[in-house]
Design an enzyme around this catalytic site. Structure first.
Site, mmCIF file in Angstrom:
data_model
loop_
_atom_site.group_PDB
_atom_site.id
_atom_site.type_symbol
_atom_site.label_atom_id
_atom_site.label_comp_id
_atom_site.label_asym_id
_atom_site.label_seq_id
_atom_site.Cartn_x
_atom_site.Cartn_y
_atom_site.Cartn_z
ATOM 1 N N LYS A 129 80.787 97.330 -1.728
ATOM 2 C CA LYS A 129 81.325 98.260 -0.795
ATOM 3 C C LYS A 129 81.052 97.809 0.419
ATOM 4 O O LYS A 129 80.293 97.118 0.872
ATOM 5 C CB LYS A 129 80.801 99.506 -1.268
ATOM 6 C CG LYS A 129 81.383 100.716 -0.810
ATOM 7 C CD LYS A 129 82.261 101.084 -1.948
ATOM 8 C CE LYS A 129 83.010 102.390 -1.846
ATOM 9 N NZ LYS A 129 83.839 102.561 -3.117
ATOM 10 N N SER A 185 94.335 98.006 -7.933
ATOM 11 C CA SER A 185 93.888 96.939 -7.080
ATOM 12 C C SER A 185 93.904 95.607 -7.665
ATOM 13 O O SER A 185 94.234 94.590 -7.237
ATOM 14 C CB SER A 185 92.381 97.101 -6.370
ATOM 15 O OG SER A 185 92.755 98.092 -5.243
ATOM 16 N N LYS A 223 84.602 93.341 -5.542
ATOM 17 C CA LYS A 223 85.723 94.306 -5.437
ATOM 18 C C LYS A 223 85.103 95.793 -4.794
ATOM 19 O O LYS A 223 84.274 96.373 -5.448
ATOM 20 C CB LYS A 223 86.380 94.407 -6.535
ATOM 21 C CG LYS A 223 87.660 95.020 -6.441
ATOM 22 C CD LYS A 223 88.878 94.338 -5.820
ATOM 23 C CE LYS A 223 90.007 94.842 -5.613
ATOM 24 N NZ LYS A 223 89.818 95.393 -3.819
ATOM 25 N N THR A 236 94.562 106.283 -7.681
ATOM 26 C CA THR A 236 93.289 106.898 -7.991
ATOM 27 C C THR A 236 93.420 108.293 -8.582
ATOM 28 O O THR A 236 92.889 108.656 -9.665
ATOM 29 C CB THR A 236 92.236 106.729 -6.873
ATOM 30 O OG1 THR A 236 92.132 105.557 -6.192
ATOM 31 C CG2 THR A 236 90.833 107.467 -7.147
ATOM 32 N N ASN A 255 93.260 111.525 -0.246
ATOM 33 C CA ASN A 255 94.250 110.618 -0.995
ATOM 34 C C ASN A 255 93.938 110.848 -2.665
ATOM 35 O O ASN A 255 95.108 111.077 -3.224
ATOM 36 C CB ASN A 255 93.792 109.061 -0.711
ATOM 37 C CG ASN A 255 94.790 108.194 -1.733
ATOM 38 O OD1 ASN A 255 94.175 107.936 -2.881
ATOM 39 N ND2 ASN A 255 95.701 107.866 -1.484
HETATM 40 N N1 GLU Z 1 87.496 102.638 -3.118
HETATM 41 C C1 GLU Z 1 87.889 102.629 -4.479
HETATM 42 C C2 GLU Z 1 86.922 102.835 -5.255
HETATM 43 O O1 GLU Z 1 85.853 103.552 -4.998
HETATM 44 C C3 GLU Z 1 88.806 101.603 -4.889
HETATM 45 C C4 GLU Z 1 88.180 100.101 -4.599
HETATM 46 C C5 GLU Z 1 89.222 99.095 -4.748
HETATM 47 O O2 GLU Z 1 90.438 99.117 -5.173
HETATM 48 O O3 GLU Z 1 88.580 97.857 -4.724
HETATM 49 O O4 GLU Z 1 86.970 102.867 -6.566
#
Ligand code: GLU
Length: 412
Positions: free
Chosen positions: A102, A345, A66, A186, A217
């Site tokens: 990522k 998420s 994820k 977040t 955001n």
């Molecule tokens: N990009 C966000 C993070 O760095 C969310 C990642 C997600 O929801 O999978 O945690």
């Protein structure tokens, strides 16, 4: 120090502290899979341009991987690898059934049209389609990507499969199986961590002086929630510069100004400041919510905040961590402080898999419960072991993965 190097250095420190089994230590050092793809797209001018994209799956011991997808000129394989590792620790710490991943594309979306960004997103999705899926790897938004990006990814994936697959990405629009509360998850989580951490210094939200680096955001939503709860948001910034008013900024109006002008500077009643100035302002809480490598050994001694809540991933270097810890600054690390995004998420993915959707109040309450609970495990551990909170958080995350790997055994 390059970001990946600093993440690996931190990993070494924590592995030592944990006396991590050598085999596990070596396995977790490397990403499980790294994909580099070339993404040719037609530009609006009729010319073709090739972009480079990445998806790194660091570890999948606890479940599908994820993590977000970022569009930025700084994106490269090493940065994405470091961020994927942080996602593994974050998901494990938050007790989600996920590994870490990522992705990203090296590009500057600010100079691209919507059509170009859509073609880029669809072609990127097609190039990585073999390794994503609701049970394999689930992308989400990150820097410069949003609900629309996720809608294109979900549509591209679904068209290839021949049926609609809601759970392939999270952070989608509501009408496509998105979750209530995801977009501000977040920032809301960052707010909960401010609320919780100021109890340690016996402060309250009312009148709390907060400075926020980054007004995307994460930063803008944290700022809005703090403002609504009577904090004094004394400074905010984005990549173009910052705004400062010691008496507090009207965040609601500033959000409108930033939407219209793409900058937080030149707003009535504020002084323009630089990003560097913002970090060392006299305030109670500092929220770095922009990019990695902002708090370093060069400015850590000048930081006046008593609490730092990391909205961004990796904003503080290991050298700065040590300086801040020695100075008694309470730092709530990224993998806890900004975990609200991935926690919601997870809720979105669960709702998609069950085709059953929850109320927003229920989502916020569950988020708060999870984050406060982990905060209250990490803080005592850091005190007991006399270590900083980041080390304590990494220890909890890494030991969960280590235990799972040990129990599963080495295949074959
Ligand atoms: N990009 C966000 C993070 O760095 C969310 C990642 C997600 O929801 O999978 O945690």
């Amino acid at each position: 120090m390059p970001f990946l190097k600093s993440v690996l250095k931190q990993y070494d420190l924590v592995a030592d502290k944990l006396k991590l089994d050598d085999r596990i230590r070596e396995r977790l050092l490397y990403p499980k899979r790294s994909l580099i793809v070339s993404i040719p797209i037609e530009m609006d001018t009729g010319k073709m341009k090739v972009y480079e994209g990445y998806r790194v799956q660091h570890d999948v011991t606890l479940g599908p991987s994820k993590g977000g997808i970022r569009y930025h000129l700084n994106v490269n394989l090493k940065e994405v690898t470091a961020l994927a590792m942080l996602m593994s620790w974050k998901c494990a710490l938050m007790q989600l059934p996920y590994g870490g991943a990522k992705g990203g594309i090296c590009c500057n979306p600010a100079v691209m049209s919507q059509g170009e960004i859509e073609r880029l997103t669809r072609r990127y999705t097609t190039e990585i389609i073999g390794s994503i899926g609701p049970e394999e790897d689930i992308p989400a938004p990150d820097m410069n990507t949003n609900m629309q990006t996720m809608a294109w990814m979900m549509d591209t994936y679904s068209m290839q499969k021949g049926h609609t697959v809601l759970g392939v990405v999270t952070g989608k629009p509501l009408v496509l199986g998105g979750s209530l509360g995801r977009e501000d998850g977040t920032g809301r989580g960052v707010f909960y961590m401010v609320e919780e951490s100021i109890k340690v210094i016996e402060k309250e939200l009312k009148g709390l002086r907060v400075a926020i680096q980054g007004f995307g955001n994460v930063g803008s939503i944290a700022a809005k929630l703090l403002y609504e709860n009577e904090c004094k948001v004394i400074a905010v910034s984005n990549s173009k510069g910052g705004a400062y008013n010691a008496a507090g900024i009207n965040v609601k109006n500033l959000i409108q100004h930033a939407k219209k002008n793409k900058t937080v500077t030149d707003f009535p009643d504020v002084d323009n400041i630089t990003n560097e100035d913002l970090l060392t302002l006299d305030c109670d809480v500092l929220i770095p919510a922009a990019i990695e490598g902002q708090i370093t050994r060069y400015n850590a001694n000048n930081i006046k905040a008593k609490i730092i809540v990391e909205g961004a991933n990796g904003p503080t270097t290991p050298e700065a961590d040590k300086i801040l810890y020695d100075r008694g600054v309470l730092l709530i690390p990224d993998i806890l402080a900004n975990s609200g995004g991935v926690v919601i998420s997870y809720f979105e993915w669960v709702q998609d898999l069950q085709f059953y959707f929850w109320k927003e109040s229920e989502i916020q309450q569950r988020l708060k419960e999870i984050m406060v609970n982990i905060f209250n495990r990490v803080l005592p551990l850091s005190r007991e072991k006399k270590i900083d909170i980041r080390t304590a958080a990494w220890m909890l995350g890494i030991s969960r993965i280590a235990e799972a790997q040990k129990t599963r055994g080495l295949y074959p």
